[in-house]
Design a protein around this motif. Structure first.
Motif, PDB file in Angstrom:
ATOM      1  N   ALA A 164       0.527  -1.042   0.181  1.00  0.00           N
ATOM      2  CA  ALA A 164      -0.333  -0.180   0.374  1.00  0.00           C
ATOM      3  C   ALA A 164       0.595   1.163  -0.064  1.00  0.00           C
ATOM      4  CB  ALA A 164      -1.160   0.282   1.358  1.00  0.00           C
ATOM      5  N   TYR A 165       2.187   1.092   0.290  1.00  0.00           N
ATOM      6  CA  TYR A 165       2.417   2.570   1.310  1.00  0.00           C
ATOM      7  C   TYR A 165       3.629   2.875  -0.575  1.00  0.00           C
ATOM      8  CZ  TYR A 165       7.628   5.168   1.698  1.00  0.00           C
ATOM      9  OH  TYR A 165       7.643   6.204   1.777  1.00  0.00           O
ATOM     10  N   ASP A 166       3.988   1.466  -1.251  1.00  0.00           N
ATOM     11  CA  ASP A 166       4.075   1.404  -2.541  1.00  0.00           C
ATOM     12  C   ASP A 166       3.460   2.354  -3.776  1.00  0.00           C
ATOM     13  OD1 ASP A 166       6.642   0.779  -1.861  1.00  0.00           O
ATOM     14  OD2 ASP A 166       6.820  -1.010  -2.885  1.00  0.00           O
ATOM     15  N   PHE A 177      -6.728   1.031   1.943  1.00  0.00           N
ATOM     16  CA  PHE A 177      -5.917   0.933   2.936  1.00  0.00           C
ATOM     17  C   PHE A 177      -6.651  -0.019   3.537  1.00  0.00           C
ATOM     18  CE2 PHE A 177      -4.941   5.555   1.945  1.00  0.00           C
ATOM     19  CZ  PHE A 177      -3.705   5.179   0.837  1.00  0.00           C
ATOM     20  N   ASP A 178      -7.904  -0.345   3.493  1.00  0.00           N
ATOM     21  CA  ASP A 178      -8.487  -1.308   3.983  1.00  0.00           C
ATOM     22  C   ASP A 178      -8.353  -2.554   3.428  1.00  0.00           C
ATOM     23  OD1 ASP A 178     -10.940   0.147   4.452  1.00  0.00           O
ATOM     24  OD2 ASP A 178     -12.004  -0.440   3.106  1.00  0.00           O
ATOM     25  N   ARG A 179      -7.202  -2.628   2.174  1.00  0.00           N
ATOM     26  CA  ARG A 179      -6.673  -4.007   2.077  1.00  0.00           C
ATOM     27  C   ARG A 179      -5.768  -3.664   2.964  1.00  0.00           C
ATOM     28  NH1 ARG A 179      -3.641  -5.347  -2.386  1.00  0.00           N
ATOM     29  NH2 ARG A 179      -4.264  -4.576  -3.816  1.00  0.00           N
ATOM     30  N   ALA A 180      -4.876  -2.988   3.047  1.00  0.00           N
ATOM     31  CA  ALA A 180      -3.923  -2.698   3.518  1.00  0.00           C
ATOM     32  C   ALA A 180      -3.774  -3.215   5.706  1.00  0.00           C
ATOM     33  CB  ALA A 180      -2.776  -1.758   3.638  1.00  0.00           C
ATOM     34  N   VAL A 181      -4.904  -2.437   6.186  1.00  0.00           N
ATOM     35  CA  VAL A 181      -5.434  -3.744   7.365  1.00  0.00           C
ATOM     36  C   VAL A 181      -5.709  -4.680   7.354  1.00  0.00           C
ATOM     37  CG1 VAL A 181      -7.871  -2.802   8.769  1.00  0.00           C
ATOM     38  CG2 VAL A 181      -6.053  -0.831   7.621  1.00  0.00           C
ATOM     39  N   SER A 182      -6.562  -5.148   6.703  1.00  0.00           N
ATOM     40  CA  SER A 182      -6.931  -6.768   6.095  1.00  0.00           C
ATOM     41  C   SER A 182      -4.757  -7.697   6.117  1.00  0.00           C
ATOM     42  CB  SER A 182      -7.194  -6.991   5.121  1.00  0.00           C
ATOM     43  OG  SER A 182      -8.853  -6.498   5.941  1.00  0.00           O
ATOM     44  N   GLY A 187      -2.287  -6.685   7.469  1.00  0.00           N
ATOM     45  CA  GLY A 187      -1.467  -5.756   8.582  1.00  0.00           C
ATOM     46  C   GLY A 187      -0.505  -5.281   8.266  1.00  0.00           C
ATOM     47  N   GLU A 188      -0.886  -4.686   6.684  1.00  0.00           N
ATOM     48  CA  GLU A 188       0.321  -3.643   6.608  1.00  0.00           C
ATOM     49  C   GLU A 188      -0.581  -1.989   7.109  1.00  0.00           C
ATOM     50  OE1 GLU A 188       0.884  -2.622   2.216  1.00  0.00           O
ATOM     51  OE2 GLU A 188       0.200  -4.744   1.900  1.00  0.00           O
ATOM     52  N   LEU A 189      -1.271  -1.797   7.587  1.00  0.00           N
ATOM     53  CA  LEU A 189      -2.281  -0.740   8.332  1.00  0.00           C
ATOM     54  C   LEU A 189      -2.484  -1.654  10.106  1.00  0.00           C
ATOM     55  CD1 LEU A 189      -3.136   1.621   5.740  1.00  0.00           C
ATOM     56  CD2 LEU A 189      -1.044   1.937   6.589  1.00  0.00           C
ATOM     57  N   PRO A 190      -2.322  -0.516  10.833  1.00  0.00           N
ATOM     58  CA  PRO A 190      -2.543  -0.779  11.871  1.00  0.00           C
ATOM     59  C   PRO A 190      -4.451  -1.249  12.407  1.00  0.00           C
ATOM     60  CG  PRO A 190      -1.139   0.803  12.020  1.00  0.00           C
ATOM     61  CD  PRO A 190      -1.329   0.788  10.961  1.00  0.00           C
ATOM     62  N   ALA A 191      -4.509  -1.358  12.399  1.00  0.00           N
ATOM     63  CA  ALA A 191      -5.390  -2.085  12.545  1.00  0.00           C
ATOM     64  C   ALA A 191      -7.062  -1.297  13.025  1.00  0.00           C
ATOM     65  CB  ALA A 191      -6.012  -3.383  13.695  1.00  0.00           C
ATOM     66  N   ASP A 192      -6.328  -0.433  14.215  1.00  0.00           N
ATOM     67  CA  ASP A 192      -7.164   0.775  14.020  1.00  0.00           C
ATOM     68  C   ASP A 192      -7.179   2.099  13.299  1.00  0.00           C
ATOM     69  OD1 ASP A 192      -4.599   1.475  14.997  1.00  0.00           O
ATOM     70  OD2 ASP A 192      -5.501   2.440  16.746  1.00  0.00           O
ATOM     71  N   LEU A 237       4.095  11.229   2.414  1.00  0.00           N
ATOM     72  CA  LEU A 237       4.348  10.015   2.583  1.00  0.00           C
ATOM     73  C   LEU A 237       4.979   9.139   4.186  1.00  0.00           C
ATOM     74  CD1 LEU A 237       5.660   8.480  -1.213  1.00  0.00           C
ATOM     75  CD2 LEU A 237       3.714   8.132   0.311  1.00  0.00           C
ATOM     76  N   SER A 238       6.175  10.493   4.241  1.00  0.00           N
ATOM     77  CA  SER A 238       6.114  10.408   5.988  1.00  0.00           C
ATOM     78  C   SER A 238       5.607  10.330   6.581  1.00  0.00           C
ATOM     79  CB  SER A 238       7.508  11.376   6.117  1.00  0.00           C
ATOM     80  OG  SER A 238       6.708  13.045   6.461  1.00  0.00           O
ATOM     81  N   ALA A 239       4.271  10.437   6.359  1.00  0.00           N
ATOM     82  CA  ALA A 239       3.345  10.437   7.774  1.00  0.00           C
ATOM     83  C   ALA A 239       2.062   9.134   7.351  1.00  0.00           C
ATOM     84  CB  ALA A 239       2.276  11.748   7.427  1.00  0.00           C
ATOM     85  N   TRP A 240       2.676   8.372   6.497  1.00  0.00           N
ATOM     86  CA  TRP A 240       2.028   6.907   6.594  1.00  0.00           C
ATOM     87  C   TRP A 240       2.242   6.334   8.469  1.00  0.00           C
ATOM     88  CZ3 TRP A 240       0.037   5.251   2.507  1.00  0.00           C
ATOM     89  CH2 TRP A 240      -0.659   3.524   2.693  1.00  0.00           C
ATOM     90  N   PRO A 241       1.094   6.285   8.261  1.00  0.00           N
ATOM     91  CA  PRO A 241       0.592   5.696   9.531  1.00  0.00           C
ATOM     92  C   PRO A 241       1.063   3.941  10.432  1.00  0.00           C
ATOM     93  CG  PRO A 241      -1.314   5.168   8.434  1.00  0.00           C
ATOM     94  CD  PRO A 241      -0.540   6.051   7.152  1.00  0.00           C
ATOM     95  N   GLY A 242       1.707   2.990   8.831  1.00  0.00           N
ATOM     96  CA  GLY A 242       1.983   2.019   9.270  1.00  0.00           C
ATOM     97  C   GLY A 242       3.931   1.375   8.489  1.00  0.00           C
ATOM     98  N   GLU A 243       4.118   0.130   8.763  1.00  0.00           N
ATOM     99  CA  GLU A 243       5.501   0.775   8.344  1.00  0.00           C
ATOM    100  C   GLU A 243       5.316   0.399   6.822  1.00  0.00           C
ATOM    101  OE1 GLU A 243       6.935  -3.401   9.297  1.00  0.00           O
ATOM    102  OE2 GLU A 243       6.353  -3.925  11.332  1.00  0.00           O
ATOM    103  N   ARG A 244       6.948   1.556   6.511  1.00  0.00           N
ATOM    104  CA  ARG A 244       6.635   1.277   5.088  1.00  0.00           C
ATOM    105  C   ARG A 244       7.282   0.311   4.479  1.00  0.00           C
ATOM    106  NH1 ARG A 244       8.976   7.468   6.374  1.00  0.00           N
ATOM    107  NH2 ARG A 244       7.480   7.892   7.202  1.00  0.00           N
ATOM    108  N   THR A 245       6.491  -0.825   3.812  1.00  0.00           N
ATOM    109  CA  THR A 245       6.598  -2.302   3.106  1.00  0.00           C
ATOM    110  C   THR A 245       7.162  -1.792   2.250  1.00  0.00           C
ATOM    111  OG1 THR A 245       5.277  -3.293   5.575  1.00  0.00           O
ATOM    112  CG2 THR A 245       6.542  -4.486   2.950  1.00  0.00           C
TER     113      THR A 245
END
Length: 216
Positions: A96-98, A155-160, A162-167, A205-213
């Motif tokens: 999702a980050y890329d 982003f919803d897919r990224a949450v599912s 685990g790329e983005l935090p669940a919340d 992009l530096s504000a990305w809330p999850g790991e920058r996978t």
């Protein structure tokens, strides 16, 4: 005196003069898109359009319908390739980050190309408008909303995954990046170059809330 022959020739001449010039739709859409992009919907008149295309109003109306119809077709023509690239990035296998990085960089490049109108034809289009242009404004707003929803789906897919935090508030995150795109468009109109716009994208992009996978 061959009156019948003269009448026939005069009739044929009138028909030739009155026959609307044939218009190549693709060429017409390209010219219309550039005019709408540069001057906006309300700032572009039928006279501007017919002059650019080299046709009469009847020919324009016969080919595209109303000015409103032409505007929608010109939008589709102008953003078709960009929408395809960005949709493929969001729907593809990249993280999702890329995908978001590609999206923002692609926007930065497309809205600051030399020899083309500045800014995005959709991002800041018809924001302030007369009441007569309300239906056009709603259509453009719906296009912006669709782009925002496409981000949220990714982003919803990224949450599912685990790329983005669940919340993660994926709606707000999508609206944040949509606002970045609109702001970049406004800055491009003010003369910001591609490199400067990519710097804006980097900060966003530096504000990305999850790991920058990153995935290869």
């Amino acid at each position: 005196m061959n009156i019948i022959g003269i009448d026939i020739k005069m009739t044929e001449a009138v028909r030739k003069r009155g026959r609307p010039r044939l218009l190549n739709p693709e060429v017409g859409l390209e010219k219309a898109a550039l005019l709408f992009w540069e001057h906006g919907y309300e700032g572009t008149s039928i006279a501007d359009l017919t002059q650019a295309m080299g046709v009469t109003p009847p020919s324009l109306y016969a080919t595209f319908g109303s000015k409103e119809d032409l505007y929608r077709q010109a939008l589709d023509y102008a953003i078709d390739g960009e929408n395809r690239r960005r949709a493929e990035a969001l729907q593809g296998a990249a993280s999702a980050y890329d995908a978001m990085a590609f999206y923002l960089y692609d926007v930065a490049e497309s809205i600051s190309q030399p020899g083309k109108p500045r800014g995005c034809i959709v991002s800041s289009a018809v924001l302030q408008h007369a009441e007569a242009s309300e239906s056009v404004a709603r259509d453009v707003a719906a296009r912006r909303e669709a782009a925002t929803r496409a981000m949220q789906v990714r982003f919803d897919r990224a949450v599912s995954d685990g790329e983005l935090p669940a919340d993660t508030d994926t709606d707000s995150l999508a609206r944040f990046y949509a606002a970045i795109v609109q702001g970049m468009s406004a800055q491009a109109c003010d003369g910001a170059c591609t490199a400067r716009l990519k710097q804006v994208a980097d900060i966003a992009l530096s504000a990305w809330p999850g790991e920058r996978t990153q995935r290869t």
